[in-house]
Design a protein around this motif. Structure first.
Motif, mmCIF file in Angstrom:
data_model
loop_
_atom_site.group_PDB
_atom_site.id
_atom_site.type_symbol
_atom_site.label_atom_id
_atom_site.label_comp_id
_atom_site.label_asym_id
_atom_site.label_seq_id
_atom_site.Cartn_x
_atom_site.Cartn_y
_atom_site.Cartn_z
ATOM 1 N N GLY A 1 6.636 5.061 0.756
ATOM 2 C CA GLY A 1 5.373 5.673 1.149
ATOM 3 C C GLY A 1 4.667 4.788 2.163
ATOM 4 O O GLY A 1 5.258 3.834 2.681
ATOM 5 N N LEU B 1 13.925 1.457 -0.378
ATOM 6 C CA LEU B 1 14.542 2.479 -1.225
ATOM 7 C C LEU B 1 13.536 3.591 -1.453
ATOM 8 O O LEU B 1 12.450 3.355 -1.971
ATOM 9 C CB LEU B 1 14.898 1.901 -2.593
ATOM 10 N N GLY C 1 -5.354 17.263 8.032
ATOM 11 C CA GLY C 1 -5.813 16.020 8.657
ATOM 12 C C GLY C 1 -6.371 15.066 7.624
ATOM 13 O O GLY C 1 -6.311 15.317 6.426
ATOM 14 N N THR D 1 5.494 1.797 -5.501
ATOM 15 C CA THR D 1 5.950 3.056 -6.102
ATOM 16 C C THR D 1 4.843 4.097 -6.258
ATOM 17 O O THR D 1 5.077 5.174 -6.805
ATOM 18 C CB THR D 1 6.601 2.776 -7.474
ATOM 19 N N HIS E 1 -8.971 19.376 -2.008
ATOM 20 C CA HIS E 1 -7.670 19.565 -1.348
ATOM 21 C C HIS E 1 -6.826 20.584 -2.106
ATOM 22 O O HIS E 1 -6.163 21.428 -1.509
ATOM 23 C CB HIS E 1 -6.903 18.249 -1.248
ATOM 24 N N TRP F 1 -6.029 9.195 -11.750
ATOM 25 C CA TRP F 1 -4.787 8.578 -11.288
ATOM 26 C C TRP F 1 -4.261 7.519 -12.231
ATOM 27 O O TRP F 1 -5.026 6.776 -12.836
ATOM 28 C CB TRP F 1 -5.028 7.941 -9.910
ATOM 29 N N VAL G 1 -5.375 5.957 -6.506
ATOM 30 C CA VAL G 1 -5.443 6.392 -5.110
ATOM 31 C C VAL G 1 -6.573 5.775 -4.303
ATOM 32 O O VAL G 1 -7.718 5.746 -4.714
ATOM 33 C CB VAL G 1 -5.525 7.927 -5.053
HETATM 34 C C1 FAD Z 1 -2.895 15.015 -3.565
HETATM 35 C C2 FAD Z 1 -3.237 13.844 -2.690
HETATM 36 C C3 FAD Z 1 -4.051 14.021 -1.583
HETATM 37 C C4 FAD Z 1 -4.364 12.939 -0.763
HETATM 38 N N1 FAD Z 1 -5.141 13.109 0.363
HETATM 39 C C5 FAD Z 1 -5.375 12.067 1.194
HETATM 40 C C6 FAD Z 1 -6.079 12.220 2.414
HETATM 41 O O1 FAD Z 1 -6.522 13.322 2.742
HETATM 42 N N2 FAD Z 1 -6.258 11.142 3.211
HETATM 43 C C7 FAD Z 1 -5.780 9.917 2.878
HETATM 44 O O2 FAD Z 1 -5.937 8.970 3.623
HETATM 45 N N3 FAD Z 1 -5.120 9.726 1.721
HETATM 46 C C8 FAD Z 1 -4.909 10.773 0.885
HETATM 47 N N4 FAD Z 1 -4.212 10.586 -0.282
HETATM 48 C C9 FAD Z 1 -3.812 9.231 -0.649
HETATM 49 C C10 FAD Z 1 -2.550 8.786 0.057
HETATM 50 O O3 FAD Z 1 -1.592 9.811 0.049
HETATM 51 C C11 FAD Z 1 -2.041 7.581 -0.650
HETATM 52 O O4 FAD Z 1 -3.017 6.595 -0.607
HETATM 53 C C12 FAD Z 1 -0.798 6.985 -0.057
HETATM 54 O O5 FAD Z 1 0.226 7.912 0.013
HETATM 55 C C13 FAD Z 1 -0.405 5.790 -0.904
HETATM 56 O O6 FAD Z 1 0.756 5.232 -0.418
HETATM 57 P P1 FAD Z 1 1.781 4.474 -1.349
HETATM 58 O O7 FAD Z 1 2.859 4.016 -0.449
HETATM 59 O O8 FAD Z 1 1.077 3.476 -2.151
HETATM 60 O O9 FAD Z 1 2.293 5.556 -2.385
HETATM 61 P P2 FAD Z 1 3.033 6.960 -2.195
HETATM 62 O O10 FAD Z 1 2.637 7.661 -0.984
HETATM 63 O O11 FAD Z 1 2.866 7.652 -3.475
HETATM 64 O O12 FAD Z 1 4.564 6.549 -2.032
HETATM 65 C C14 FAD Z 1 5.319 6.008 -3.082
HETATM 66 C C15 FAD Z 1 6.760 6.342 -2.804
HETATM 67 O O13 FAD Z 1 7.565 5.586 -3.657
HETATM 68 C C16 FAD Z 1 8.635 6.389 -4.075
HETATM 69 N N5 FAD Z 1 9.125 5.833 -5.317
HETATM 70 C C17 FAD Z 1 8.457 5.712 -6.497
HETATM 71 N N6 FAD Z 1 9.225 5.136 -7.416
HETATM 72 C C18 FAD Z 1 10.409 4.858 -6.832
HETATM 73 C C19 FAD Z 1 11.609 4.257 -7.290
HETATM 74 N N7 FAD Z 1 11.731 3.811 -8.550
HETATM 75 N N8 FAD Z 1 12.641 4.154 -6.438
HETATM 76 C C20 FAD Z 1 12.531 4.604 -5.159
HETATM 77 N N9 FAD Z 1 11.410 5.179 -4.679
HETATM 78 C C21 FAD Z 1 10.362 5.298 -5.498
HETATM 79 C C22 FAD Z 1 8.031 7.749 -4.207
HETATM 80 O O14 FAD Z 1 9.004 8.756 -4.121
HETATM 81 C C23 FAD Z 1 7.072 7.797 -3.038
HETATM 82 O O15 FAD Z 1 7.684 8.333 -1.897
HETATM 83 C C24 FAD Z 1 -3.884 11.663 -1.098
HETATM 84 C C25 FAD Z 1 -3.067 11.495 -2.222
HETATM 85 C C26 FAD Z 1 -2.740 12.574 -3.011
HETATM 86 C C27 FAD Z 1 -1.827 12.380 -4.186
#
Ligand code: FAD
Ligand code: FAD
Lengths: 423, 473
Positions: A30, A51, A67, A127, A182, A253, A297
């Motif tokens: 992510g 991964l 957006g 994750t 959303h 969350w 989040v």
């Molecule tokens: C419904 C929703 C709406 C949102 N709207 C907004 C918005 O409008 N604007 C904004 O700025 N932010 C928004 N956010 C927040 C934003 O999406 C998150 O802050 C951001 O995606 C966080 O990034 P991350 O990399 O920490 O986690 P994530 O994006 O959750 O990515 C984690 C990744 O890790 C992978 N993963 C998990 N466990 C494993 C494993 N064991 N092995 C391999 N892969 C794994 C998952 O598949 C996922 O792809 C929103 C979030 C949600 C859920």
């Protein structure tokens, strides 16, 4: 299955499991994991491998078709993040999920090419987080179809193209955070009528188009086979039935800490994410954590910024810097729900003031923030802003130099204007 | 052999003939009876009102493979549980149904309960179970270090086990169908026109009329209503609801045995048990109701369970809840099953299979076939059943996602779809193409564990649903 360079290594003759070694293994593709990988690869950290267990990398923004992601839509933000990591030279693997640990820095992986054991010099956990589902919220009633989270809703609509009756006809959304808006927008865009948003908090940000029932809670689900309605208790204590065939639980969350916890990485009692220092080091040498895994989040740009922060600490670790001591723990009190990072080096080791994210539990107009270590007041200040429970306050911890490295936990406390703590 | 879900059920497999036996109700009991009948050269149908097997009480229980130590001595239930437990343990090994013999501890929390333990050991002996053992408080805490404070001692029942309640009836049904039984789903029997001496019974179902020489009532909660279709009013079924809370897999390390309450003046109490999926279960409540469809949970029920759970295993309540559900036991006012043959009607009722039917199922299958034979059914020679090997859903046994050889042969087993439960594309594909395929996402969950985990579909729900609705490409 690999978007990046080929995968080196050899088969383990005993179990048929591929044993491999990399310099940095990032679990989770992510915004946080990809930003960390891009920065590390650019900095020449050796083999950097991401991964991602899903079919495509990019994380949650991949299915946020609107957006609000640093000037882009979610999918564009996700694609740019993947491209940046791949261009920088990181290997971004998809369909490859980390399922456990085979050693302190050895991760077990399942991929269509077979099970693997990957040993890294540094492991970055990124994750993400998930929404607490209906069951964990202990909402009573039947167990009909048609009950989902925003995550499932968005994927159904954005990735699988479900519309209208395939999702439902009349939906109720539960939640007080912007994510409830959303969800309502996603439903309407897919042709589903939003009957109401049930928001437990009596105040909050603007919510989705339909009626918003503030201070209300869903107390029972009704219907067999398919949901036929929800019983809602309003702010006035009266209950009524809302007819609907779809119910979306939003927000609330939980860090996806499974891998962290199963690897023995200690958690922060407040956030339930890994306990980290400002470099996002966990308490296990060589293991780092970033993004929503830390505390639920935050906006995607915040998660990506944490990816860059962790990259610098990983780089130092690879260069041989000693693993720092734990620092002092920070504790949240009063109307402060949680904070992160939860550990700080203090006193002479403090370095430049690290930013601590403070998440209030309530709406607080200009609250008082006090920082103490034992009986000692380290800092006190009225926060000149309206704090909301769906937003974090960035607090530069200038007081860290004044704290005593042997003085035990530092408590941060938020209290309402009149000094009392709202309940 | 066939599974049908629509159209008029083919009741004349042989020209001019009717079924030899129709078993009504495809819960764990009906499936076991159909399987037992399939050993013989008979035309057998298993007829079920809902769209899948095991949709009634059989999908929502505490999944314990009992020894029968605490049954009422001398009852049919006591014998069926004792025999059925042994039969199912052996069958599970043969067919791949996950079973873990974790053992049970009856934990005494006060002097009255402590005093009851020797009586329970004695009752166990009268039920033919001789391996109970008393444990001192110190021994108990050594076995269960996370137990809440204040326990005074326990009685160990080392042979109590946990079993997969979903795979068990599915294995029976699969084997029955593969051995020639017709399974008619979505086929509620609404009326019975009993046949005369030479005439078959006519069963009016929502899908048409079925004819059969012999009839078995395995209708669970509705066994009394079905009896009434044949003019019998021998008992009334009162649903006794049991609400259950399933905790996150991180709770699994808190508990090693099935922790049973000591029955006493204050009621039955609740149990805490590991599940074969690696979770921990707390429950059930015991609420006498009138509505046979009241399988919802209640705020009061959940609060009461949590209060009791906190006392038994304080750490449990710190973990997230993965699932909440409720099942209904078929109570009839008797401290036994209500099994009766009515030779004049060529009819056997297998009712009141209250809280032990999963364990007793195979023995009930045998017993019912004996009753049918006693009522005049000519069984003919016995032949071997078609073999079955069920997909493993148990955490204690190898799962495909870790199997290098399997993934090398078929990469679909290396493609995890449901990440919490580590269910692969290959397993979902296999379930969709299986002998008794799922009719709903819940049915797919019971066959694979897909969507049964802590995220409840946040991450994989849309993908699993798409595979179910569009098929695996
Ligand atoms: C419904 C929703 C709406 C949102 N709207 C907004 C918005 O409008 N604007 C904004 O700025 N932010 C928004 N956010 C927040 C934003 O999406 C998150 O802050 C951001 O995606 C966080 O990034 P991350 O990399 O920490 O986690 P994530 O994006 O959750 O990515 C984690 C990744 O890790 C992978 N993963 C998990 N466990 C494993 C494993 N064991 N092995 C391999 N892969 C794994 C998952 O598949 C996922 O792809 C929103 C979030 C949600 C859920
Ligand atoms: C809370 C709880 C905990 C339990 N724990 C345990 C345990 O730990 N161990 C154990 O061994 N047992 C346990 N049990 C008991 C066990 O679950 C039951 O004894 C068993 O499932 C009964 O199976 P059955 O086939 O008789 O009934 P069911 O599973 O209810 O099946 C009856 C079937 O008949 C069908 N039917 C009814 N009427 C008609 C009709 N007219 N036409 C067509 N079909 C019809 C129904 O649709 C249903 O599918 C527990 C039960 C409960 C409720």
């Amino acid at each position: 299955m690999s978007d990046g360079p080929g995968v080196p290594g050899g088969a383990d003759p005993s179990g048929g499991r591929l044993e491999r070694a990399v310099d940095v293994l990032v679990v989770g593709g992510g915004p946080a994991g990809l930003a960390a990988a891009a920065r590390l690869a650019v900095a020449g950290a050796g083999r950097v491998e991401v991964l991602e267990r899903d079919r495509a990398a990019g994380g949650v923004p991949r299915h946020c078709g609107r957006g609000g992601f640093g000037g882009f839509t979610g999918p564009v933000f996700a694609r740019r993040a993947v491209r940046a990591a791949v261009r920088a030279g990181a290997a971004v693997r998809t369909g490859a999920g980390a399922t456990g640990w085979a050693g302190p820095l050895t991760v077990e992986v399942t991929a269509p090419t077979g099970p693997e054991r990957i040993t890294a010099r540094a492991v970055v956990l990124a994750t993400g987080a998930r929404e607490r589902p209906r069951s964990a919220r202990l909402v009573p009633g039947t167990r009909p179809a048609g009950v989902l989270s925003t995550g499932e809703l968005q994927q159904s609509v954005e990735l699988f193209g479900l519309r209208g009756g395939r999702i439902g006809r009349r939906a109720v959304v539960v939640g007080s955070d912007p994510v409830a808006r959303h969800a309502a927008r996603t439903l309407r865009g897919a042709g589903v009528t939003v009957v109401a948003t049930v928001a437990d908090r009596p105040y909050g940000p603007r919510l989705g188009g339909g009626p918003v029932l503030r201070g209300a809670t869903v107390v029972e689900l009704v219907g067999r086979g398919r949901l036929s309605g929800v019983v809602v208790r309003g702010a006035d204590g009266r209950t009524g039935l809302l007819r609907c065939d779809t119910l979306v639980f939003t927000g609330d969350w939980l860090p996806d800490h499974e891998l962290a916890r199963s690897g023995g990485v200690p958690l922060d009692p407040g956030t339930r994410g890994p306990s980290v220092d400002p470099g996002l080091r966990t308490s296990v040498p060589g293991v780092f954590a970033a993004g929503n895994l830390l505390r639920g989040v935050e906006p995607a740009v915040v998660a990506a910024a944490e990816g860059r922060t962790v990259a610098d600490a990983v780089h130092a670790h690879l260069a041989g810097a000693p693993w720092p001591g734990p620092g002092v723990p920070l504790r949240a009190e009063g109307a402060l729900r949680h904070l992160s990072p939860g550990r700080l080096p203090v006193g002479p080791a403090a370095g430049p003031a690290p930013t601590v994210l403070l998440r209030p539990a309530e709406r607080l107009p200009a609250p008082l923030l006090t920082v103490r270590q034992g009986d000692r007041l380290l800092y006190e200040c009225r926060v000149p802003a309206l704090l909301e429970p769906h937003r974090s306050l960035r607090h530069p911890a200038h007081w860290a130099v004044d704290a005593d490295p042997t003085g035990g936990a530092v408590t941060l406390r938020l209290a309402a204007e009149d000094g009392t703590v709202p309940v | 052999m066939s599974v049908t879900r629509r159209g008029v059920p083919p009741d004349t497999p042989a020209p001019g003939g009717a079924y030899d036996v129709v078993v009504v109700g495809a819960g764990v009991v009906g499936c076991a009876i159909a399987r037992e009948l399939a050993r013989h050269p008979l035309r057998v149908a298993l007829v079920e009102a809902s769209g899948d097997i095991g949709e009634g009480s059989s999908k929502a229980n505490t999944a314990i493979l009992h020894t029968g130590f605490d049954a009422v001595p001398g009852t049919l239930e006591s014998r069926m549980v004792r025999e059925g437990g042994r039969l199912l343990a052996a069958y599970a090994e043969e067919t791949g149904i996950p079973v873990e013999r974790v053992g049970a501890l009856l934990v005494a929390w006060d002097e009255e309960q402590l005093a009851a333990l020797p009586r329970l050991a004695d009752k166990a002996r009268r039920n033919g179970y001789h391996r109970t053992r008393p444990l001192s408080a110190a021994e108990l805490y050594a076995r269960e270090p996370c137990l809440g404070p204040g326990a005074l001692g326990a009685l160990e029942v080392p042979d109590e086990a946990i079993v997969c309640p979903w795979t068990t009836p599915l294995a029976y049904a699969t084997q029955a169908v593969r051995s020639g039984v017709d399974l008619h789903l979505d086929c509620p029997v609404e009326e019975v026109r009993p046949g005369g001496a030479a005439e078959p019974h006519r069963l009016v179902t929502r899908r048409g009329v079925l004819r059969t020489r012999f009839l078995v009532n395995a209708c669970g909660l509705y066994a009394d209503a079905f009896d009434a279709l044949l003019g019998r009013k021998d008992f009334t079924v009162t649903p006794r609801r049991g609400q259950l809370v399933v905790f996150d897999k991180f709770a699994r390390e808190l508990v090693r045995h099935i922790l049973l309450p000591v029955p006493g003046a204050l009621g039955k109490g609740v149990l805490i048990a590991p599940t074969v999926y690696g979770n921990v279960m707390l429950g059930p409540t015991a609420e006498d109701l009138t509505d046979k469809a009241a399988t919802g949970s209640t705020a009061e029920g959940l609060a009461a369970l949590r209060a009791q759970g906190r006392r038994i295993l304080p750490g449990l309540l710190d973990e997230e809840v993965t699932a909440v559900y409720a099942g209904l036991r078929a109570a009839t006012g008797a401290e036994d099953y209500r099994v009766a043959a009515h030779p004049e009607l060529r009819y056997v009722t297998v009712g009141g299979i209250r809280s032990t039917g999963l364990t007793a199922s195979l023995a009930l299958g045998r017993h019912t076939v004996e009753l049918l034979a006693g009522a005049g059914l000519e069984l003919g020679p016995e032949r071997p059943l078609a073999p079955v090997r069920m997909p493993n859903l148990g955490e204690a046994f190898p799962r495909p996602y870790r199997d290098a050889g399997l993934i090398a042969r078929d990469p679909a087993y290396g493609t995890i779809v449901c990440h919490c439960e580590r269910v692969t594309l290959g397993e979902i594909r296999d379930a969709l193409a299986s002998t008794v395929p799922p009719a709903s996402l819940d049915g797919l969950r019971r066959r694979t564990r897909a969507r049964a985990g802590r995220c409840q579909g946040f991450s994989c729900g849309a993908a699993v649903r798409s595979l179910f609705e569009e098929g695996v490409r």
